[in-house]
Design an enzyme around this catalytic site. Structure first.
Site, PDB file in Angstrom:
ATOM      1  N   LYS A  79     -49.415  20.208 -13.863  1.00  0.00           N
ATOM      2  CA  LYS A  79     -47.979  20.009 -13.586  1.00  0.00           C
ATOM      3  C   LYS A  79     -48.187  18.539 -12.876  1.00  0.00           C
ATOM      4  CE  LYS A  79     -48.228  21.887  -8.690  1.00  0.00           C
ATOM      5  NZ  LYS A  79     -47.529  22.477  -7.677  1.00  0.00           N
ATOM      6  N   ASP A  80     -49.310  17.803 -12.811  1.00  0.00           N
ATOM      7  CA  ASP A  80     -49.425  16.606 -12.446  1.00  0.00           C
ATOM      8  C   ASP A  80     -48.946  15.624 -13.318  1.00  0.00           C
ATOM      9  OD1 ASP A  80     -49.934  17.426  -9.784  1.00  0.00           O
ATOM     10  OD2 ASP A  80     -52.349  16.878  -9.848  1.00  0.00           O
ATOM     11  N   ARG A 127     -39.118  21.085  -4.375  1.00  0.00           N
ATOM     12  CA  ARG A 127     -38.689  22.257  -5.140  1.00  0.00           C
ATOM     13  C   ARG A 127     -38.804  23.361  -4.279  1.00  0.00           C
ATOM     14  NH1 ARG A 127     -41.755  26.145  -6.951  1.00  0.00           N
ATOM     15  NH2 ARG A 127     -43.449  25.160  -6.451  1.00  0.00           N
ATOM     16  N   ARG A 128     -39.892  23.366  -3.581  1.00  0.00           N
ATOM     17  CA  ARG A 128     -40.031  24.706  -2.623  1.00  0.00           C
ATOM     18  C   ARG A 128     -39.114  24.455  -1.503  1.00  0.00           C
ATOM     19  NH1 ARG A 128     -46.142  23.609  -3.022  1.00  0.00           N
ATOM     20  NH2 ARG A 128     -46.759  25.086  -4.881  1.00  0.00           N
ATOM     21  N   ARG A 145     -48.453  16.919   3.442  1.00  0.00           N
ATOM     22  CA  ARG A 145     -49.530  16.686   2.664  1.00  0.00           C
ATOM     23  C   ARG A 145     -50.829  16.979   2.759  1.00  0.00           C
ATOM     24  NH1 ARG A 145     -50.055  11.460  -0.821  1.00  0.00           N
ATOM     25  NH2 ARG A 145     -51.660  12.841  -1.542  1.00  0.00           N
ATOM     26  N   ARG A 151     -53.737  22.009   4.640  1.00  0.00           N
ATOM     27  CA  ARG A 151     -52.591  22.361   4.924  1.00  0.00           C
ATOM     28  C   ARG A 151     -52.899  23.979   5.544  1.00  0.00           C
ATOM     29  NH1 ARG A 151     -48.819  20.995  -0.596  1.00  0.00           N
ATOM     30  NH2 ARG A 151     -49.823  18.833  -0.825  1.00  0.00           N
ATOM     31  N   CYS A 240     -39.508  12.297  -9.943  1.00  0.00           N
ATOM     32  CA  CYS A 240     -40.769  12.863  -9.084  1.00  0.00           C
ATOM     33  C   CYS A 240     -40.144  13.531  -7.810  1.00  0.00           C
ATOM     34  CB  CYS A 240     -41.522  12.058  -8.897  1.00  0.00           C
ATOM     35  SG  CYS A 240     -41.189  10.468  -7.704  1.00  0.00           S
TER      36      CYS A 240
END
Length: 328
Positions: A79-80, A127-128, A145, A151, A240
């Site tokens: 997905k990157d 998106r989340r 980040r 995280r 992005c």
């Protein structure tokens, strides 16, 4: 004695784990030894939000090393990757995809439904963020980040300042931290990012020996699902910062007259405004051979419903400029 193949990888815990798995699988399949070569990317050096860093921030340095002949192949979180193909490079393998769903890690073992209004939830993906807002739970969603451990520390560490974080389940699985997950989120609530949970194993297109070796790791059902999801993303021409989600699954279709059972792809796609007030979701089915066309057609339907007005200026960025952020 055959020289080891040089596998380029980012240096994070997750990237090294992913690359290590691919190296082991390739050696098991071919007998060729593989050595990991760490490459620092622009995304690793910056603390800015991913959407501000530009396209391919986690892959450009690896691709430069490939082109220069400093490494023989690279492993990316799929997905990157920008949706535009890189000249002279080839994704030779898509290994079996890990669970693409998102995972919640919350204090006191809570599920998403158990979080009270005003609970502080951290995630690095728009998106989340958009989908959390769309649930209407009055959560306080914060962009964060950092690598997986950083995280998790925001929730589980001694200086925790959040009630929960949302991460990719695949990443937690790959580094052996699935035990901290308090809920795996149903895609009906949180549709994954295009290609989430999948890896792209990339090499130089003219290095035929390596192309053939890596092809042994390719998993056709995973590649078909990723092809459909990324075709949707490319057709939307989302930048992005766009909250775009897609999830394709392969299932057995109806028996033919000859008694054979064909496979079908079931693709779901969504475009959600960052504040969650507009949420477009559609689905489409077809055959694995038509994976790209299914993705394009579903994107066209979303655009007809007004997805371009949600995507805004990102829709003008041009094809091939998508990059939704690191798996971490």
């Amino acid at each position: 004695m055959t020289a080891p193949l040089r596998l380029g990888t980012r240096g994070s815990t997750l990237a090294l784990a992913q690359s290590g798995h691919v190296a082991e699988a390739l050696t098991a399949a071919t007998g060729r030894p593989v050595e990991l070569v760490e490459v620092v990317t622009a995304g690793d050096r910056s603390t800015a939000p991913v959407q501000r860093l530009g396209v391919g921030v986690f892959v450009s340095a690896l691709r430069d090393a490939l082109t220069a002949g400093e490494i023989d192949f690279a492993v990316h979180s799929y997905k990157d990757l920008p949706t535009a193909a890189a000249p002279g490079l080839h994704v030779a393998a898509v290994p079996p995809r890990q669970d693409p769903r998102d995972a919640l890690v919350a204090t006191n073992g809570r599920t998403l439904a158990e979080l009270p209004p005003g609970a502080r939830v951290g995630t690095g993906a728009l998106r989340r963020i958009a989908q959390l807002h769309a649930l209407g739970m009055q959560l306080e969603v914060s962009p964060i980040r950092g690598n997986v451990d950083t995280r998790l520390g925001r929730v589980l560490g001694p200086d925790a300042d959040l009630d929960a974080v949302v991460l990719a389940r695949a990443g937690l699985n790959r580094i052996g931290r699935a035990d901290v997950i308090t809920e795996t989120l149903d895609p009906m609530l949180m549709l994954p990012a295009p290609a989430q949970g999948a890896l792209a194993v990339e090499c130089r297109a003219d290095d035929q020996d390596v192309v053939e070796l890596l092809a042994l790791l390719d998993h056709a059902p995973s590649r078909a699902a990723i092809t459909a999801e990324r075709a949707l993303l490319a057709t939307l021409e989302a930048g992005c910062s766009a909250p775009v989600a897609a999830y394709a699954v392969l299932a057995e279709g109806e028996p033919t007259d000859e008694g054979d059972v064909n496979q079908e792809i079931y693709l779901r796609g969504a475009v959600i405004s960052p504040d969650g007030t507009r949420d477009l979701r559609l689905s489409r089915t077809g055959t694995p051979a038509d994976a790209a066309e299914i993705g394009k057609a579903l994107a066209a339907e979303l655009l007809e419903l007004g997805a371009d007005s949600i995507l805004g200026q990102d829709a003008q960025a041009g094809p091939g400029t998508q990059q939704l952020g690191s798996t971490e």
